[in-house]
Design a protein around this motif. Structure first.
Motif, PDB file in Angstrom:
ATOM      1  N   VAL A  78      50.617  36.644  35.724  1.00 23.95           N
ATOM      2  CA  VAL A  78      50.134  35.262  35.793  1.00 23.95           C
ATOM      3  C   VAL A  78      48.954  35.185  36.756  1.00 23.95           C
ATOM      4  O   VAL A  78      49.096  35.423  37.960  1.00 23.95           O
ATOM      5  CB  VAL A  78      51.253  34.309  36.266  1.00 23.95           C
ATOM      6  CG1 VAL A  78      50.775  32.863  36.195  1.00 23.95           C
ATOM      7  CG2 VAL A  78      52.516  34.504  35.424  1.00 23.95           C
ATOM      8  N   CYS A  79      47.794  34.832  36.215  1.00 20.78           N
ATOM      9  CA  CYS A  79      46.574  34.801  37.032  1.00 20.78           C
ATOM     10  C   CYS A  79      46.727  33.819  38.188  1.00 20.78           C
ATOM     11  O   CYS A  79      47.242  32.706  38.022  1.00 20.78           O
ATOM     12  CB  CYS A  79      45.382  34.408  36.167  1.00 20.78           C
ATOM     13  SG  CYS A  79      43.804  34.494  37.023  1.00 20.78           S
ATOM     14  N   THR A  80      46.271  34.245  39.354  1.00 20.85           N
ATOM     15  CA  THR A  80      46.387  33.402  40.544  1.00 20.85           C
ATOM     16  C   THR A  80      45.332  32.298  40.565  1.00 20.85           C
ATOM     17  O   THR A  80      45.346  31.455  41.458  1.00 20.85           O
ATOM     18  CB  THR A  80      46.255  34.258  41.819  1.00 20.85           C
ATOM     19  OG1 THR A  80      45.043  35.022  41.741  1.00 20.85           O
ATOM     20  CG2 THR A  80      47.448  35.198  41.960  1.00 20.85           C
ATOM     21  N   HIS A  81      44.438  32.286  39.572  1.00 21.99           N
ATOM     22  CA  HIS A  81      43.420  31.231  39.523  1.00 21.99           C
ATOM     23  C   HIS A  81      43.978  29.973  38.871  1.00 21.99           C
ATOM     24  O   HIS A  81      44.184  28.963  39.533  1.00 21.99           O
ATOM     25  CB  HIS A  81      42.166  31.723  38.777  1.00 21.99           C
ATOM     26  CG  HIS A  81      41.106  30.677  38.647  1.00 21.99           C
ATOM     27  ND1 HIS A  81      40.523  30.360  37.448  1.00 21.99           N
ATOM     28  CD2 HIS A  81      40.542  29.885  39.581  1.00 21.99           C
ATOM     29  CE1 HIS A  81      39.622  29.405  37.657  1.00 21.99           C
ATOM     30  NE2 HIS A  81      39.617  29.100  38.941  1.00 21.99           N
ATOM     31  N   ALA A  82      44.267  30.043  37.571  1.00 26.00           N
ATOM     32  CA  ALA A  82      44.773  28.858  36.870  1.00 26.00           C
ATOM     33  C   ALA A  82      45.968  29.180  35.987  1.00 26.00           C
ATOM     34  O   ALA A  82      46.343  28.368  35.141  1.00 26.00           O
ATOM     35  CB  ALA A  82      43.661  28.204  36.058  1.00 26.00           C
ATOM     36  N   GLY A  83      46.537  30.326  36.158  1.00 27.49           N
ATOM     37  CA  GLY A  83      47.807  30.614  35.505  1.00 27.49           C
ATOM     38  C   GLY A  83      47.735  31.201  34.113  1.00 27.49           C
ATOM     39  O   GLY A  83      48.753  31.292  33.431  1.00 27.49           O
ATOM     40  N   CYS A  84      46.566  31.614  33.656  1.00 26.11           N
ATOM     41  CA  CYS A  84      46.492  32.298  32.362  1.00 26.11           C
ATOM     42  C   CYS A  84      47.162  33.665  32.459  1.00 26.11           C
ATOM     43  O   CYS A  84      47.407  34.178  33.545  1.00 26.11           O
ATOM     44  CB  CYS A  84      45.038  32.477  31.942  1.00 26.11           C
ATOM     45  SG  CYS A  84      44.211  30.940  31.519  1.00 26.11           S
ATOM     46  N   MET A  85      47.456  34.231  31.304  1.00 27.50           N
ATOM     47  CA  MET A  85      48.063  35.551  31.277  1.00 27.50           C
ATOM     48  C   MET A  85      46.976  36.618  31.322  1.00 27.50           C
ATOM     49  O   MET A  85      46.130  36.697  30.423  1.00 27.50           O
ATOM     50  CB  MET A  85      48.889  35.729  29.991  1.00 27.50           C
ATOM     51  CG  MET A  85      50.115  34.849  29.920  1.00 27.50           C
ATOM     52  SD  MET A  85      51.313  35.241  31.212  1.00 27.50           S
ATOM     53  CE  MET A  85      51.484  33.625  31.969  1.00 27.50           C
ATOM     54  N   TYR A 100      37.507  35.112  33.407  1.00 25.06           N
ATOM     55  CA  TYR A 100      36.982  36.439  33.695  1.00 25.06           C
ATOM     56  C   TYR A 100      37.319  36.917  35.110  1.00 25.06           C
ATOM     57  O   TYR A 100      36.560  37.655  35.737  1.00 25.06           O
ATOM     58  CB  TYR A 100      35.462  36.460  33.467  1.00 25.06           C
ATOM     59  CG  TYR A 100      34.964  37.748  32.862  1.00 25.06           C
ATOM     60  CD1 TYR A 100      35.543  38.269  31.706  1.00 25.06           C
ATOM     61  CD2 TYR A 100      33.931  38.460  33.460  1.00 25.06           C
ATOM     62  CE1 TYR A 100      35.102  39.466  31.157  1.00 25.06           C
ATOM     63  CE2 TYR A 100      33.468  39.654  32.921  1.00 25.06           C
ATOM     64  CZ  TYR A 100      34.070  40.152  31.775  1.00 25.06           C
ATOM     65  OH  TYR A 100      33.627  41.339  31.237  1.00 25.06           O
ATOM     66  N   GLY A 101      38.460  36.479  35.622  1.00 28.47           N
ATOM     67  CA  GLY A 101      38.941  37.071  36.867  1.00 28.47           C
ATOM     68  C   GLY A 101      39.294  38.523  36.642  1.00 28.47           C
ATOM     69  O   GLY A 101      39.805  38.896  35.590  1.00 28.47           O
ATOM     70  N   LYS A 102      38.973  39.355  37.621  1.00 28.50           N
ATOM     71  CA  LYS A 102      39.220  40.794  37.471  1.00 28.50           C
ATOM     72  C   LYS A 102      40.074  41.306  38.624  1.00 28.50           C
ATOM     73  O   LYS A 102      39.895  40.896  39.773  1.00 28.50           O
ATOM     74  CB  LYS A 102      37.889  41.561  37.456  1.00 28.50           C
ATOM     75  CG  LYS A 102      37.027  41.260  36.251  1.00 28.50           C
ATOM     76  CD  LYS A 102      35.790  42.144  36.265  1.00 28.50           C
ATOM     77  CE  LYS A 102      34.920  41.887  35.054  1.00 28.50           C
ATOM     78  NZ  LYS A 102      33.737  42.785  35.053  1.00 28.50           N
ATOM     79  N   GLY A 114      35.282  37.478  39.673  1.00 29.45           N
ATOM     80  CA  GLY A 114      35.747  36.210  39.136  1.00 29.45           C
ATOM     81  C   GLY A 114      36.369  35.317  40.188  1.00 29.45           C
ATOM     82  O   GLY A 114      36.334  35.613  41.381  1.00 29.45           O
ATOM     83  N   PRO A 115      36.964  34.202  39.720  1.00 27.23           N
ATOM     84  CA  PRO A 115      37.334  33.120  40.641  1.00 27.23           C
ATOM     85  C   PRO A 115      38.730  33.202  41.248  1.00 27.23           C
ATOM     86  O   PRO A 115      39.095  32.329  42.040  1.00 27.23           O
ATOM     87  CB  PRO A 115      37.238  31.884  39.733  1.00 27.23           C
ATOM     88  CG  PRO A 115      37.649  32.403  38.385  1.00 27.23           C
ATOM     89  CD  PRO A 115      37.114  33.829  38.321  1.00 27.23           C
ATOM     90  N   ALA A 116      39.522  34.189  40.905  1.00 34.24           N
ATOM     91  CA  ALA A 116      40.901  34.194  41.413  1.00 34.24           C
ATOM     92  C   ALA A 116      40.915  34.346  42.933  1.00 34.24           C
ATOM     93  O   ALA A 116      40.176  35.163  43.481  1.00 34.24           O
ATOM     94  CB  ALA A 116      41.694  35.318  40.762  1.00 34.24           C
TER      95      ALA A 116
END
Ligand code: FES
Length: 148
Positions: A78-85, A100-102, A114-116
């Motif tokens: 779970v991405c720490t930015h906005a919760g996408c997988m 595009y968080g990496k 990216g923004p995470a």
């Protein structure tokens, strides 16, 4: 508060794949990855997890090696930015498809673009006496966005 009443195979909470199959220690080859889930229990019901395997010598930086086993490391999907997988892959870099968080799974899933705002928290795993990958505790940090 609910107690965990599911099976515990000797020394941890089994990781299972999308079909509910437990993960044997031979499931992945070096460089492969798989989405897994800790068998449901309170606090871990919604815990999609990215399991990856690399030669142990390739891990470094911020990886908690005490949380790895047999070359396997596991992190929240779970991405720490906005919760996408987080799922895509660029060589050995995980890419979140939303913004595009990496993340670098060889270095504690730290943010490499990216923004995470935070790494993907690592899940402590080991290999049970029966040869299955199991989680030995909760994620080391908050799952998903928030939790600052
Ligand atoms: Fe993953 Fe925005 S939700 S980069």
């Amino acid at each position: 508060e609910r107690e965990y009443t599911g099976p515990v195979y000797g020394d941890g909470i089994p990781l299972v794949d999308g079909s509910g199959e437990r993960i044997t220690e031979n499931r992945l080859s070096d460089g492969e990855q798989l989405t897994v889930f800790p068998e449901p229990r309170p606090g871990l019901e919604d815990a999609p997890t990215l399991l990856v395997r690399f030669p142990e010598s390739e891990y470094g930086g911020e990886t908690n090696m005490a949380f790895t086993a047999g070359g396997y490391a596991a992190y929240s999907k779970v991405c720490t930015h906005a919760g996408c997988m987080v799922d895509d892959r660029e060589n050995s870099t995980w890419v979140c498809p939303c913004h595009y968080g990496k993340f670098n799974p060889k270095s504690g899933a730290r943010v490499v673009g990216g923004p995470a705002p935070r790494p993907l928290p690592q899940l402590p795993i080991t290999i049970s006496s029966e040869g299955y990958l199991v989680a030995t505790g909760d994620f080391e940090g908050p799952v998903g966005p928030g939790g600052e």
